[in-house]
Design a protein around this motif. Structure first.
Motif: not given
Length: 71
Positions: A7, A10, A14, A39-43, A45, A57-58
């Motif tokens: 990925n 990510d 990171f 912070r961030f996740d799949r969807f 930032l 939203y990404k």
């Protein structure tokens, strides 16, 4: 046999988070957001800009780049 998933997204995010370096986020609206990635996740930032945290939203992001400009 399990496939190894690489990925790139990510890894890039990171590194920016770990280095605490500013990022420049180009949005689909044409606006640019410059701030610290928190912070961030799949969807989404979370970026700190102008002393407030902004949820982005990404699906609305065109590009993310390390920002080297001096403000």
């Amino acid at each position: 046999m399990a496939k190894s998933t690489i990925n790139i997204q990510d890894g890039f995010l990171f590194q920016a988070l770990k280095a605490n370096q500013p990022v420049s986020i180009q949005l689909m609206t044409g606006d640019r957001l410059i701030g610290q990635l928190k912070r961030f996740d799949r969807f989404a930032l979370v970026v700190e800009a102008d002393e407030k945290e902004i949820l982005v939203y990404k699906h609305g992001v065109v590009s993310v780049a390390a920002d080297s400009s001096e403000e």
